[in-house]
Motif scaffolding. Structure first.
Motif, short mmCIF file in Angstrom:
data_model
loop_
_atom_site.label_atom_id
_atom_site.label_comp_id
_atom_site.label_asym_id
_atom_site.label_seq_id
_atom_site.Cartn_x
_atom_site.Cartn_y
_atom_site.Cartn_z
N GLN A 38 115.49 -8.36 -2.71
CA GLN A 38 115.31 -8.37 -1.26
C GLN A 38 115.94 -9.59 -0.62
N THR A 39 115.88 -10.73 -1.30
CA THR A 39 116.50 -11.95 -0.77
C THR A 39 117.99 -11.72 -0.55
N LEU A 40 118.65 -11.11 -1.53
CA LEU A 40 120.09 -10.85 -1.41
C LEU A 40 120.37 -9.83 -0.31
N THR A 41 119.58 -8.79 -0.26
CA THR A 41 119.75 -7.77 0.78
C THR A 41 119.61 -8.40 2.17
N ASP A 42 118.63 -9.29 2.32
CA ASP A 42 118.38 -9.93 3.61
C ASP A 42 119.55 -10.80 4.08
N ILE A 43 120.32 -11.35 3.15
CA ILE A 43 121.45 -12.19 3.56
C ILE A 43 122.77 -11.42 3.60
N GLY A 44 122.68 -10.11 3.34
CA GLY A 44 123.86 -9.27 3.48
C GLY A 44 124.61 -9.00 2.19
N ALA A 45 124.02 -9.33 1.04
CA ALA A 45 124.67 -9.08 -0.25
C ALA A 45 124.03 -7.87 -0.93
N GLU A 46 124.81 -7.25 -1.78
CA GLU A 46 124.31 -6.14 -2.59
C GLU A 46 123.80 -6.70 -3.92
N PRO A 47 122.50 -6.53 -4.21
CA PRO A 47 121.98 -7.02 -5.48
C PRO A 47 122.27 -6.04 -6.62
N VAL A 48 122.66 -6.59 -7.76
CA VAL A 48 122.82 -5.79 -8.99
C VAL A 48 122.04 -6.49 -10.08
N VAL A 49 121.08 -5.77 -10.66
CA VAL A 49 120.26 -6.36 -11.71
C VAL A 49 120.97 -6.18 -13.05
N LEU A 50 121.29 -7.32 -13.67
CA LEU A 50 121.98 -7.32 -14.96
C LEU A 50 121.73 -8.68 -15.61
N ASP A 51 121.20 -8.67 -16.82
CA ASP A 51 120.93 -9.92 -17.54
C ASP A 51 122.16 -10.28 -18.35
N LEU A 52 122.88 -11.29 -17.92
CA LEU A 52 124.11 -11.68 -18.58
C LEU A 52 123.89 -12.31 -19.96
N GLU A 53 122.65 -12.61 -20.29
CA GLU A 53 122.35 -13.12 -21.63
C GLU A 53 122.27 -11.99 -22.66
N SER A 54 122.04 -10.77 -22.19
CA SER A 54 121.92 -9.65 -23.13
C SER A 54 122.89 -8.51 -22.84
N ALA A 55 123.60 -8.56 -21.73
CA ALA A 55 124.53 -7.48 -21.36
C ALA A 55 125.78 -7.52 -22.24
N SER A 56 126.40 -6.38 -22.35
CA SER A 56 127.67 -6.29 -23.09
C SER A 56 128.83 -6.51 -22.12
N VAL A 57 129.99 -6.75 -22.69
CA VAL A 57 131.21 -6.88 -21.87
C VAL A 57 131.42 -5.59 -21.09
N GLU A 58 131.19 -4.45 -21.72
CA GLU A 58 131.41 -3.16 -21.06
C GLU A 58 130.46 -2.97 -19.88
N GLU A 59 129.18 -3.31 -20.05
CA GLU A 59 128.21 -3.18 -18.96
C GLU A 59 128.59 -4.09 -17.79
N THR A 60 128.99 -5.28 -18.11
CA THR A 60 129.36 -6.25 -17.08
C THR A 60 130.67 -5.83 -16.40
N ALA A 61 131.61 -5.32 -17.16
CA ALA A 61 132.88 -4.86 -16.59
C ALA A 61 132.65 -3.71 -15.62
N GLU A 62 131.66 -2.88 -15.89
CA GLU A 62 131.35 -1.77 -15.00
C GLU A 62 130.93 -2.29 -13.62
N VAL A 63 130.17 -3.38 -13.59
CA VAL A 63 129.76 -3.98 -12.32
C VAL A 63 130.98 -4.60 -11.62
N LEU A 64 131.87 -5.16 -12.39
CA LEU A 64 133.06 -5.85 -11.85
C LEU A 64 134.19 -4.90 -11.45
N ARG A 65 134.16 -3.67 -11.93
CA ARG A 65 135.24 -2.74 -11.64
C ARG A 65 135.42 -2.56 -10.13
N GLY A 66 136.63 -2.73 -9.66
CA GLY A 66 136.94 -2.59 -8.24
C GLY A 66 136.79 -3.87 -7.43
N ALA A 67 136.38 -4.95 -8.09
CA ALA A 67 136.22 -6.23 -7.38
C ALA A 67 137.57 -6.89 -7.16
#
Length: 108
Positions: A38-67
């Protein structure tokens, strides 16, 4: 522009998200705690929940695709130990860079 920011709930990230949203860009903040969404939404950002300590490169790349750009603003924090600094400050940074490359993000 679409900019994906790791560590999206941190002070630097929130400042950047506000600036990006104010100029009409799409800011995407990666967070690991869904209660911070909600904090991110309130400031105009889209929140994406992803734990970078346990995520794979593929999972993280999916969030980054199109950036247009990726920003690593995550950190273990000043009171964390050596192990956590290794998994976040080093490990997550490497993962995020590898994922950005896999997703074709040219600006990091």
């Amino acid at each position: 522009m679409r900019i994906v920011i790791a560590g999206g709930h941190g002070q630097i990230a929130q400042r950047l998200e506000r600036l990006l949203a104010a100029r009409g860009d799409e800011a995407v903040g990666i967070i690991r705690n869904p209660q911070q969404s909600q904090t991110l939404t309130d400031i105009g950002a889209e929140p994406v929940v992803l734990d970078l300590e346990s995520a794979s490169v593929e999972e993280t790349a999916e969030v980054l695709r199109g950036a247009d750009a990726a920003v690593f603003a995550a950190g273990a924090g000043p009171n964390s130990g050596t192990a956590r600094k290794d998994t976040v400050d080093r490990g997550a940074a490497v993962l995020f860079a590898d994922a950005a490359q896999a997703a074709g993000v040219r600006r990091y």
